[in-house]
Design a protein around this motif. Structure first.
Motif, PDB file in Angstrom:
ATOM      1  N   ASP A 143     -13.797 -24.044   2.481  1.00 57.17           N
ATOM      2  CA  ASP A 143     -13.083 -22.953   1.819  1.00 57.17           C
ATOM      3  C   ASP A 143     -13.954 -22.295   0.742  1.00 57.17           C
ATOM      4  O   ASP A 143     -13.983 -21.060   0.617  1.00 57.17           O
ATOM      5  N   VAL A 144     -14.664 -23.117  -0.036  1.00 57.82           N
ATOM      6  CA  VAL A 144     -15.536 -22.581  -1.090  1.00 57.82           C
ATOM      7  C   VAL A 144     -16.664 -21.756  -0.475  1.00 57.82           C
ATOM      8  O   VAL A 144     -16.978 -20.639  -0.930  1.00 57.82           O
ATOM      9  N   ALA A 145     -17.286 -22.304   0.581  1.00 56.02           N
ATOM     10  CA  ALA A 145     -18.379 -21.571   1.231  1.00 56.02           C
ATOM     11  C   ALA A 145     -17.878 -20.265   1.840  1.00 56.02           C
ATOM     12  O   ALA A 145     -18.556 -19.218   1.769  1.00 56.02           O
ATOM     13  N   CYS A 146     -16.700 -20.271   2.431  1.00 53.28           N
ATOM     14  CA  CYS A 146     -16.135 -19.061   3.021  1.00 53.28           C
ATOM     15  C   CYS A 146     -15.832 -18.016   1.941  1.00 53.28           C
ATOM     16  O   CYS A 146     -16.074 -16.817   2.127  1.00 53.28           O
ATOM     17  N   GLY A 171       0.059 -27.177  -5.341  1.00 56.31           N
ATOM     18  CA  GLY A 171      -0.656 -28.393  -4.927  1.00 56.31           C
ATOM     19  C   GLY A 171      -0.441 -29.535  -5.898  1.00 56.31           C
ATOM     20  O   GLY A 171      -0.283 -30.697  -5.490  1.00 56.31           O
ATOM     21  N   GLY A 172      -0.424 -29.222  -7.200  1.00 57.26           N
ATOM     22  CA  GLY A 172      -0.151 -30.274  -8.174  1.00 57.26           C
ATOM     23  C   GLY A 172       1.232 -30.870  -8.003  1.00 57.26           C
ATOM     24  O   GLY A 172       1.421 -32.100  -8.084  1.00 57.26           O
ATOM     25  N   ILE A 219      -2.329 -22.584   2.683  1.00 59.54           N
ATOM     26  CA  ILE A 219      -1.450 -23.512   3.421  1.00 59.54           C
ATOM     27  C   ILE A 219      -2.184 -24.804   3.754  1.00 59.54           C
ATOM     28  O   ILE A 219      -1.664 -25.913   3.573  1.00 59.54           O
ATOM     29  N   GLY A 220      -3.430 -24.681   4.241  1.00 62.84           N
ATOM     30  CA  GLY A 220      -4.206 -25.874   4.571  1.00 62.84           C
ATOM     31  C   GLY A 220      -4.488 -26.737   3.355  1.00 62.84           C
ATOM     32  O   GLY A 220      -4.382 -27.971   3.414  1.00 62.84           O
ATOM     33  N   LEU A 221      -4.840 -26.101   2.216  1.00 60.63           N
ATOM     34  CA  LEU A 221      -5.095 -26.862   1.000  1.00 60.63           C
ATOM     35  C   LEU A 221      -3.842 -27.609   0.532  1.00 60.63           C
ATOM     36  O   LEU A 221      -3.909 -28.770   0.103  1.00 60.63           O
ATOM     37  N   LEU A 222      -2.703 -26.939   0.586  1.00 58.22           N
ATOM     38  CA  LEU A 222      -1.472 -27.586   0.154  1.00 58.22           C
ATOM     39  C   LEU A 222      -1.151 -28.807   1.017  1.00 58.22           C
ATOM     40  O   LEU A 222      -0.754 -29.863   0.503  1.00 58.22           O
ATOM     41  N   VAL A 266      -9.325 -27.723  11.449  1.00 57.07           N
ATOM     42  CA  VAL A 266      -9.386 -28.951  12.245  1.00 57.07           C
ATOM     43  C   VAL A 266      -9.310 -30.214  11.385  1.00 57.07           C
ATOM     44  O   VAL A 266      -8.760 -31.238  11.826  1.00 57.07           O
ATOM     45  N   PRO A 267      -9.839 -30.230  10.134  1.00 59.61           N
ATOM     46  CA  PRO A 267      -9.672 -31.443   9.307  1.00 59.61           C
ATOM     47  C   PRO A 267      -8.227 -31.879   9.104  1.00 59.61           C
ATOM     48  O   PRO A 267      -7.988 -33.020   8.688  1.00 59.61           O
ATOM     49  N   LEU A 268      -7.266 -31.018   9.388  1.00 59.15           N
ATOM     50  CA  LEU A 268      -5.874 -31.445   9.282  1.00 59.15           C
ATOM     51  C   LEU A 268      -5.576 -32.610  10.225  1.00 59.15           C
ATOM     52  O   LEU A 268      -4.747 -33.473   9.923  1.00 59.15           O
ATOM     53  N   LEU A 269      -6.247 -32.632  11.380  1.00 58.87           N
ATOM     54  CA  LEU A 269      -6.072 -33.757  12.299  1.00 58.87           C
ATOM     55  C   LEU A 269      -6.673 -35.031  11.730  1.00 58.87           C
ATOM     56  O   LEU A 269      -6.140 -36.121  11.916  1.00 58.87           O
TER      57      LEU A 269
END
Length: 433
Positions: A94-97, A173-174, A121-124, A74-77
């Protein structure tokens, strides 16, 4: 002033600007709404995939899997307006998961860890959004945290070791953050250039207006100085021309002459200030040359014809006498500027110049009409106009309280019509045709 480490970190992760939507400055509605559509599409795809993957592959219970899926996707929004905040929420989720689902002997050995495919995908996407919006040092800090978290999870948290998926956000990502930073810099440079062009155009229009007003002021000096000189001569010579003047009248004439001379001196000083900004040669030449008027319009038309523009002139014969000097000079300047515009924008076009006197209205009428440029002739010397020439015309018409009507004609030509009253009454300028 010394900064504490906490202040440095706070400054490092402070957003670069207000929460403005990505592509929010675009002039097209479709482009402005595009980031929202892309974010919504990825949320719709990644949310159920992430929840199903956590439940089936990682053995997480349904409620916890759905909670992690919402926190990761949802943070993508939110990233459309606040990319840094959205990345922070999704990254720590992501880290907690990953810590909640370390590789265990009972899980399949080939399971992706520490980052699953939806997480990657979300991180990228979020890293690309951060690169588009935030400062370079903030982007470097984000990339460093993603790299450090992946390396620590891979080497420390998991007793069996992961599958190396942490490398993908680091490399891809870089690259995406570098691309976003380059696009951000290019967009900033384009906006700065557009703003500078707007400022330059406004400054150019202002400078043109001031130059025209300065020239009008110089010409007004010549007009007023002539009349003041006549007053001075008449006041000085009155005691000699009129016999039997009482002493009080002689003193009064002397006072009038002295006041007129003092006014002439002050005007010359002001004119010197106006001309000080010009090259001395040009100022002196302009000061020595007589001011043109309606009588010189035929010479102006003749010079224009020699330049290759067919011009037809219609003027009363004999010329109207005793025109006010401001009206006389303004009529010449308006005709001059109108013909110059025809030469610049419609070379070779048939042009008609008409100067007439409206006896009923007590005004001088100046009309300059040109047809469209003939086919096959040379292209216009200027393909676009700034309207600065019309600024001078309006200033001169406003000076005498007249009206100006300018605008294109249905056949493609152009029309300039000015009414210059002989009196001092002021009228509103007519709207542009």
């Amino acid at each position: 002033m010394r900064h504490t480490p906490l202040a440095f970190v706070r400054d490092l992760f402070t957003p670069a600007g207000p929460p403005e939507p990505l592509l929010g400055r675009s002039g097209r509605v479709f482009v402005r709404r595009l980031p929202y559509g892309v974010a919504f599409l990825f949320v719709v795809i990644l949310l159920p995939v992430t929840a199903s993957l956590l439940f089936r592959e990682y053995g997480m219970n349904t409620a916890l899997a759905l909670a992690f899926a919402v926190a990761q996707t949802v943070p993508l929004l939110v990233a459309v307006r606040r990319p840094l905040l959205a990345w922070a929420i999704a990254f720590w989720a992501d880290v907690a998961c990953a810590m909640a689902t370390p590789p265990r002997p009972e899980l399949p050995g080939g399971i992706a860890w520490p980052w699953s495919p939806p997480v990657i995908i979300g991180l990228l996407l979020l890293m690309f959004a951060v690169g588009l919006r935030e400062r370079p040092r903030t982007s470097v800090a984000v990339w460093g945290l993603v790299t450090g978290a992946g390396a620590v999870l891979e080497s420390v948290v998991s007793p069996r070791g992961g599958t190396g998926t942490w490398v993908l956000p680091v490399v891809l990502g870089g690259m995406l953050m570098l691309l976003g930073g380059a696009l951000r810099k290019s967009s900033t440079a384009q906006r700065a250039l557009a703003e500078q062009e707007t400022i330059s155009e406004a400054e150019r229009a202002r400078r043109t207006l001031l130059e025209e007003r300065t020239r009008i002021a110089r010409e007004l000096h010549d007009v007023v100085a002539h009349h003041m000189s006549v007053i001075t001569v008449q006041a000085d010579s009155a005691p000699y021309r009129i016999a039997g003047l009482p002493e009080e009248a002689r003193e009064e004439f002397g006072t009038i002459a002295a006041t007129a001379r003092e006014s002439l001196t002050e005007m010359r000083r002001l004119l010197g200030v106006l001309r000080s900004a010009e090259p001395s040669g040009a100022a002196e030449a302009d000061g020595r040359a007589p001011q043109p008027g309606v009588a010189r319009i035929p010479q102006l038309v003749e010079a224009t014809v020699r330049s290759g523009l067919p011009v037809e002139l219609s003027m009363p014969d004999p010329l109207p006498g005793a025109l006010p000097q401001t009206v006389d000079l303004s009529a010449y300047r308006i005709t001059q500027e109108a013909l110059a515009n025809v030469v610049r924008h419609a070379p070779g076009a048939a042009t008609r110049v008409s100067v007439s006197v409206d006896d009923e209205g007590g005004s001088l009428m100046v009309l300059v009409v040109n047809a469209p440029a003939p086919d096959g002739d040379a292209p216009p010397l200027e393909t676009g106009g700034t309207g600065h020439g019309l600024v001078g015309m309006r200033e001169r018409v406003r000076l005498v309280g007249g009206t100006l009507d300018t605008g294109p004609l249905p056949d493609g030509g152009f029309r300039v019509a000015a009414r210059l009253p002989f009196g001092t009454e002021t009228e509103e300028e007519s709207p542009t045709a």
